[in-house]
Enzyme design. Structure first.
Site, mmCIF file in Angstrom:
data_model
loop_
_atom_site.group_PDB
_atom_site.id
_atom_site.type_symbol
_atom_site.label_atom_id
_atom_site.label_comp_id
_atom_site.label_asym_id
_atom_site.label_seq_id
_atom_site.Cartn_x
_atom_site.Cartn_y
_atom_site.Cartn_z
ATOM 1 N N LYS A 73 45.592 48.527 34.761
ATOM 2 C CA LYS A 73 46.073 48.415 36.145
ATOM 3 C C LYS A 73 47.599 48.498 36.253
ATOM 4 O O LYS A 73 48.116 49.048 37.228
ATOM 5 C CB LYS A 73 45.584 47.115 36.781
ATOM 6 C CG LYS A 73 44.092 47.119 37.106
ATOM 7 C CD LYS A 73 43.690 45.823 37.792
ATOM 8 C CE LYS A 73 42.215 45.848 38.169
ATOM 9 N NZ LYS A 73 41.791 44.645 38.879
ATOM 10 N N ASP A 109 42.057 45.029 45.606
ATOM 11 C CA ASP A 109 41.492 43.744 45.161
ATOM 12 C C ASP A 109 41.647 42.654 46.230
ATOM 13 O O ASP A 109 40.713 41.889 46.487
ATOM 14 C CB ASP A 109 42.156 43.282 43.857
ATOM 15 C CG ASP A 109 41.556 43.951 42.627
ATOM 16 O OD1 ASP A 109 40.389 44.381 42.691
ATOM 17 O OD2 ASP A 109 42.253 44.032 41.598
HETATM 18 P P1 NAP Z 1 44.930 38.330 33.641
HETATM 19 O O1 NAP Z 1 45.930 39.162 34.353
HETATM 20 O O2 NAP Z 1 44.810 38.410 32.165
HETATM 21 O O3 NAP Z 1 45.232 36.786 34.038
HETATM 22 C C1 NAP Z 1 44.481 35.729 33.518
HETATM 23 C C2 NAP Z 1 45.024 34.388 34.046
HETATM 24 O O4 NAP Z 1 44.174 33.365 33.526
HETATM 25 C C3 NAP Z 1 46.440 34.084 33.576
HETATM 26 O O5 NAP Z 1 47.131 33.413 34.590
HETATM 27 C C4 NAP Z 1 46.214 33.168 32.371
HETATM 28 O O6 NAP Z 1 47.221 32.204 32.197
HETATM 29 C C5 NAP Z 1 44.944 32.449 32.738
HETATM 30 N N1 NAP Z 1 44.214 32.117 31.515
HETATM 31 C C6 NAP Z 1 43.710 32.990 30.616
HETATM 32 N N2 NAP Z 1 43.116 32.313 29.607
HETATM 33 C C7 NAP Z 1 43.287 30.994 29.880
HETATM 34 C C8 NAP Z 1 42.922 29.804 29.202
HETATM 35 N N3 NAP Z 1 42.274 29.822 28.033
HETATM 36 N N4 NAP Z 1 43.251 28.622 29.769
HETATM 37 C C9 NAP Z 1 43.908 28.574 30.945
HETATM 38 N N5 NAP Z 1 44.288 29.686 31.633
HETATM 39 C C10 NAP Z 1 43.974 30.872 31.102
HETATM 40 O O7 NAP Z 1 43.463 38.599 34.184
HETATM 41 P P2 NAP Z 1 43.069 39.069 35.668
HETATM 42 O O8 NAP Z 1 43.067 40.545 35.752
HETATM 43 O O9 NAP Z 1 43.909 38.302 36.634
HETATM 44 O O10 NAP Z 1 41.529 38.607 35.764
HETATM 45 C C11 NAP Z 1 41.168 37.250 35.901
HETATM 46 C C12 NAP Z 1 39.669 37.145 36.156
HETATM 47 O O11 NAP Z 1 39.338 37.738 37.405
HETATM 48 C C13 NAP Z 1 38.820 37.871 35.109
HETATM 49 O O12 NAP Z 1 37.696 37.081 34.821
HETATM 50 C C14 NAP Z 1 38.402 39.139 35.817
HETATM 51 O O13 NAP Z 1 37.174 39.647 35.354
HETATM 52 C C15 NAP Z 1 38.270 38.642 37.248
HETATM 53 N N6 NAP Z 1 38.400 39.718 38.256
HETATM 54 C C16 NAP Z 1 37.344 39.923 39.099
HETATM 55 C C17 NAP Z 1 37.435 40.910 40.074
HETATM 56 C C18 NAP Z 1 36.274 41.142 41.012
HETATM 57 O O14 NAP Z 1 36.234 42.175 41.694
HETATM 58 N N7 NAP Z 1 35.325 40.214 41.097
HETATM 59 C C19 NAP Z 1 38.596 41.692 40.193
HETATM 60 C C20 NAP Z 1 39.661 41.440 39.317
HETATM 61 C C21 NAP Z 1 39.540 40.448 38.343
HETATM 62 P P3 NAP Z 1 48.698 32.551 31.643
HETATM 63 O O15 NAP Z 1 49.429 33.142 32.804
HETATM 64 O O16 NAP Z 1 49.220 31.247 31.223
HETATM 65 O O17 NAP Z 1 48.494 33.524 30.518
#
Ligand code: NAP
Length: 287
Positions: A73, A109
């Site tokens: 992305k 999104d």
């Molecule tokens: P991302 O950019 O990697 O961000 C992940 C976030 O979660 C970061 O803020 C990270 O914290 C935190 N995190 C990760 N592992 C953690 C842990 N072990 N303990 C505490 N915090 C943790 O991912 P993303 O793209 O935002 O996606 C997040 C979720 O949304 C995923 O499950 C994805 O599948 C879902 N999603 C769903 C849709 C939909 O259409 N339903 C669309 C987009 C995303 P730090 O900042 O400290 O690293």
């Protein structure tokens, strides 16, 4: 029914890695079939570093639309000729459309998230207080969309750096939406969850069985709405606990559907048949 594939068939697809599990082909192909459009949607496995090449291929092959998922992305931003305001603000593209020879990067999104809550649960955002757990790409899209709809948002995240970045983006989104003076966007502690009307899990915690909870269970209560952006599994431990506490729950399948619906319209010029598309992924959408 979709016409038989031919030399005129228009092609769209999703790029990302992993992508074989994606529900996007089922969603879009159900929409094409419902409207009898001569389009086909496929999955292209493109690992990190391959985003620019995939957009170049879209141009060379005349592909008419691409959905963009993890981990591409951010890198696809640079490969587009132009960005929508949402994609530019978020620094992330989840959809590429063509305008003549120009490749336009979009981000659906945030609108997908708010449309899901509105259509599936009748949520009114103005004046509500939301806590968003997470500060990554999805959290930023949700924060920007919520403040633009008139909600106040507290961001709770593991690292302060991402939380502050998400809050700054939320403030910029509020200013752009003309609600800057009345909105509160802040970084907070997990205790903020207790007072929230809406709690959104925008971390990946819950995708794997061994994951810890994204928030302490005792923070969740009756009268709240708990939304998990995760859709596999359909009921995460976060949603399970919220349900037991008496909160209303919703998973991420609706966000997936409604962000896809926006992309469908951008590519085909037709309103997405969300009922038919939702049915393809097990959702019963009214209307
Ligand atoms: P991302 O950019 O990697 O961000 C992940 C976030 O979660 C970061 O803020 C990270 O914290 C935190 N995190 C990760 N592992 C953690 C842990 N072990 N303990 C505490 N915090 C943790 O991912 P993303 O793209 O935002 O996606 C997040 C979720 O949304 C995923 O499950 C994805 O599948 C879902 N999603 C769903 C849709 C939909 O259409 N339903 C669309 C987009 C995303 P730090 O900042 O400290 O690293």
């Amino acid at each position: 029914m979709r016409p038989a594939l031919s030399g005129d068939t228009k092609v769209a697809g999703v790029i990302g890695d992993p992508v074989r599990h994606s529900l996007s082909p089922a969603l879009h192909n159900a929409g094409f079939a419902h409207l009898g459009l001569d389009w086909a949607y496929v999955a292209f496995e493109v690992p990190a570093g391959g985003g620019a090449g995939a957009v170049a291929a879209m141009r060379a092959l005349g592909i008419d639309g691409l959905s963009v998922t993890m981990p591409l992305k951010a890198e696809v931003v640079e490969a587009c000729d132009e960005l929508s305001p949402a994609a530019a603000m978020l620094g992330a593209v989840n959809c590429v459309r063509r305008s003549g020879d120009r490749m336009i990067g979009e981000n659906t999104d945030g609108v997908g998230f708010v449309n899901s809550l509105r259509r599936q649960a009748g949520v009114e955002f103005a004046g509500m207080h939301a806590v968003v757990l997470g500060g990554g790409g999805a959290a930023r899209a949700v924060v920007a969309a919520l403040v633009s709809e008139g909600a106040s948002v507290t961001i709770v995240n593991r690292s302060m750096e991402s939380a502050v970045r998400a809050a700054e983006l939320g403030k910029a989104a509020a200013a752009a939406a003309g609600v800057g003076s009345s909105m509160s966007v802040m970084v907070g502690a997990p205790g903020a969850v207790r007072d929230a009307d809406l709690v959104v899990n925008a971390t990946p915690l819950g995708m794997n069985a061994a994951d810890p909870m994204p928030v302490a269970p005792e923070m969740l209560r009756r009268g709240q709405m708990a939304v998990d952006l995760i859709y596999m599994p359909a009921v995460t431990p976060f949603l399970e606990v919220a349900d037991e506490a008496g909160a209303q729950i919703l998973n991420g399948t609706g966000m997936l559907l409604f962000q896809a619906a926006e992309q469908f319209k951008m590519w085909t010029g037709r309103d997405a048949p969300v009922k038919a598309m939702g049915a393809a992924v097990g959702l019963d959408i009214a209307g």
